[in-house]
Design a protein around this motif. Structure first.
Motif, short mmCIF file in Angstrom:
data_model
loop_
_atom_site.label_atom_id
_atom_site.label_comp_id
_atom_site.label_asym_id
_atom_site.label_seq_id
_atom_site.Cartn_x
_atom_site.Cartn_y
_atom_site.Cartn_z
N ARG A 198 -1.58 3.99 -1.36
CA ARG A 198 -2.81 3.47 -1.98
C ARG A 198 -2.76 1.95 -2.10
O ARG A 198 -3.72 1.24 -1.83
CB ARG A 198 -3.02 4.08 -3.37
N LEU A 199 -1.59 1.44 -2.51
CA LEU A 199 -1.42 -0.01 -2.65
C LEU A 199 -1.48 -0.68 -1.28
O LEU A 199 -2.04 -1.76 -1.13
CB LEU A 199 -0.09 -0.32 -3.33
N ALA A 200 -0.87 -0.04 -0.27
CA ALA A 200 -0.83 -0.63 1.07
C ALA A 200 -2.23 -0.77 1.65
O ALA A 200 -2.57 -1.79 2.26
CB ALA A 200 0.05 0.23 1.98
N ASP A 210 7.21 11.72 -0.06
CA ASP A 210 6.51 12.90 -0.57
C ASP A 210 5.50 13.34 0.48
O ASP A 210 4.46 12.72 0.64
CB ASP A 210 5.81 12.55 -1.89
N ARG A 211 5.83 14.41 1.21
CA ARG A 211 4.91 14.91 2.23
C ARG A 211 4.01 16.01 1.68
O ARG A 211 3.21 16.58 2.41
CB ARG A 211 5.69 15.41 3.45
N PHE A 212 4.15 16.29 0.38
CA PHE A 212 3.29 17.30 -0.24
C PHE A 212 1.94 16.70 -0.60
O PHE A 212 0.89 17.26 -0.31
CB PHE A 212 3.99 17.87 -1.49
N ASP A 241 -0.92 9.77 7.54
CA ASP A 241 -1.38 8.37 7.57
C ASP A 241 -0.64 7.51 6.56
O ASP A 241 -0.45 6.30 6.78
CB ASP A 241 -2.88 8.28 7.23
N GLY A 242 -0.24 8.11 5.44
CA GLY A 242 0.38 7.32 4.37
C GLY A 242 1.89 7.18 4.50
O GLY A 242 2.51 6.43 3.74
N ILE A 243 2.49 7.91 5.46
CA ILE A 243 3.95 7.96 5.53
C ILE A 243 4.60 6.59 5.86
O ILE A 243 5.59 6.23 5.23
CB ILE A 243 4.42 9.07 6.50
N PRO A 244 4.03 5.82 6.82
CA PRO A 244 4.67 4.52 7.09
C PRO A 244 4.74 3.62 5.85
O PRO A 244 5.77 2.99 5.59
CB PRO A 244 3.79 3.91 8.19
N ALA A 245 3.66 3.56 5.07
CA ALA A 245 3.67 2.73 3.85
C ALA A 245 4.67 3.28 2.84
O ALA A 245 5.37 2.52 2.15
CB ALA A 245 2.27 2.69 3.23
N GLN A 246 4.75 4.61 2.78
CA GLN A 246 5.68 5.23 1.84
C GLN A 246 7.13 4.86 2.20
O GLN A 246 7.93 4.53 1.34
CB GLN A 246 5.50 6.75 1.94
N GLU A 247 7.42 4.90 3.51
CA GLU A 247 8.78 4.56 3.94
C GLU A 247 9.08 3.08 3.71
O GLU A 247 10.18 2.72 3.27
CB GLU A 247 8.97 4.93 5.42
N GLU A 248 8.07 2.23 3.96
CA GLU A 248 8.26 0.79 3.73
C GLU A 248 8.57 0.54 2.25
O GLU A 248 9.48 -0.24 1.90
CB GLU A 248 6.99 0.04 4.15
N SER A 249 7.83 1.22 1.39
CA SER A 249 8.05 1.06 -0.05
C SER A 249 9.43 1.58 -0.45
O SER A 249 10.15 0.94 -1.22
CB SER A 249 6.95 1.83 -0.81
N PHE A 250 9.82 2.74 0.09
CA PHE A 250 11.14 3.32 -0.20
C PHE A 250 12.23 2.32 0.19
O PHE A 250 13.14 2.03 -0.60
CB PHE A 250 11.27 4.63 0.58
#
Ligand SMILES: [Zn+2]
Ligand SMILES: [Zn+2]
Length: 294
Positions: A102-104, A135-137, A142-151
């Protein structure tokens, strides 16, 4: 909500019992709730139950310390404030994996990460960076790249500031392990609400990581999670509520708080076949290895 209201209907149409469960029998030795959200309302029928009450009720049954976990920039500020206010509370700060995409989209991820980095440096009251992870639940492809960047950003902060990395892993074991494999890790890594199988549990323990078990380990249908718990040395085990979520059996669905940790500790003792005193003292020692003392 009215104090007369004793149940509510959840999004999926199920009735929820909002009556706060009774306090369980106190533990013989103290343990720490290593993952709690004191600032998230639990919908309980007694709206006077705030952090004061939650912390006191926990202490009454032997849960003498709490790690308060942030899930966004504002809630991480709250976590640090709570840790300042209560000597039994320390903070972990982070953007939740479902918050990162969401932030990305709004171009705010880098600034938010910089804010988390500043909070992580707020002093001895901050002991962890998390909850972060994948979190893939709740997050689509679409959100996974931003999630990984944040992680990866959170891992870097935890390592540089020498704090415990607190991982949220929901339906994302493969992604999490892949990122952990090629990242420069901090010394201490905690899987909050561990949800992997016995093979993953053994792997995490071999790497020296901690596995924190929540109320889910008490659920009737959690046989494979109990196998995972039984598969690792107790020296890698922590306990948590993730309150107000994941209320342990037999109160599943009702409001959760740190005072219900004894139900999960007793379930852990049963699974590992050790006496309750030994389990409490080992888990408390493990907590200090992961987060230090306070
Ligand atoms: Zn989580
Ligand atoms: Zn959480």
């Amino acid at each position: 909500m009215s104090r007369m209201q004793r149940s509510a209907t959840t999004d999926d149409g199920r009735r929820r019992d909002l009556v706060r469960p009774p306090a369980p029998e106190p533990l013989p030795l103290p343990v720490t709730d290593t993952h709690c959200h004191l600032d998230i309302g639990d919908g309980g029928d007694d709206d006077t139950f705030g952090p004061d009450q939650a912390i006191a009720a926990a202490a009454d049954v032997g849960v003498n310390r709490i790690v308060q976990v942030g899930v966004s920039l504002p809630s991480s500020v709250v976590a640090v404030d709570l840790a300042r206010r209560y000597s039994s509370v320390v903070a972990a700060v982070a953007l939740h994996p479902n918050e990162a995409p969401r932030l990305a989209v709004d171009g705010e991820l880098d600034d938010a990460l910089a804010g988390i980095d500043r909070l992580a440096g707020a002093g001895d009251i901050v002991r962890g960076v998390g909850e972060t992870g994948m979190d893939r639940f709740r997050t689509g492809p679409d959100g996974i790249p931003a999630q990984e960047e944040s992680f990866r950003g959170h891992i870097e902060i935890a390592r540089r500031r020498e704090l415990a990395l607190v991982i949220h892993d929901r339906d994302a074991h493969g992604d999490i392990l892949r990122v952990l494999e090629d990242a420069d890790l901090p010394e201490r890594v905690v899987f909050h609400c561990f949800s992997g199988d016995a093979e993953m549990a053994r792997y995490c323990a071999r790497r020296g990581w901690f596995l924190s078990f929540a109320g889910t380990v008490t659920f009737k249908n959690a046989g494979s999670l109990r196998e995972a718990l039984a598969a690792v040395p107790l020296e890698h085990v922590l306990v948590e509520t993730d309150a107000p979520f994941l209320t342990p059996h037999p109160h599943r669905g009702r409001p959760n708080a740190s005072y219900l940790v004894p139900l999960t500790v007793r379930a852990i003792a049963e699974v590992v076949g050790r006496d309750l005193e030994a389990v409490c003292s080992t888990i408390q020692h493990n907590t200090e290895m992961a987060f230090g003392t306070w």
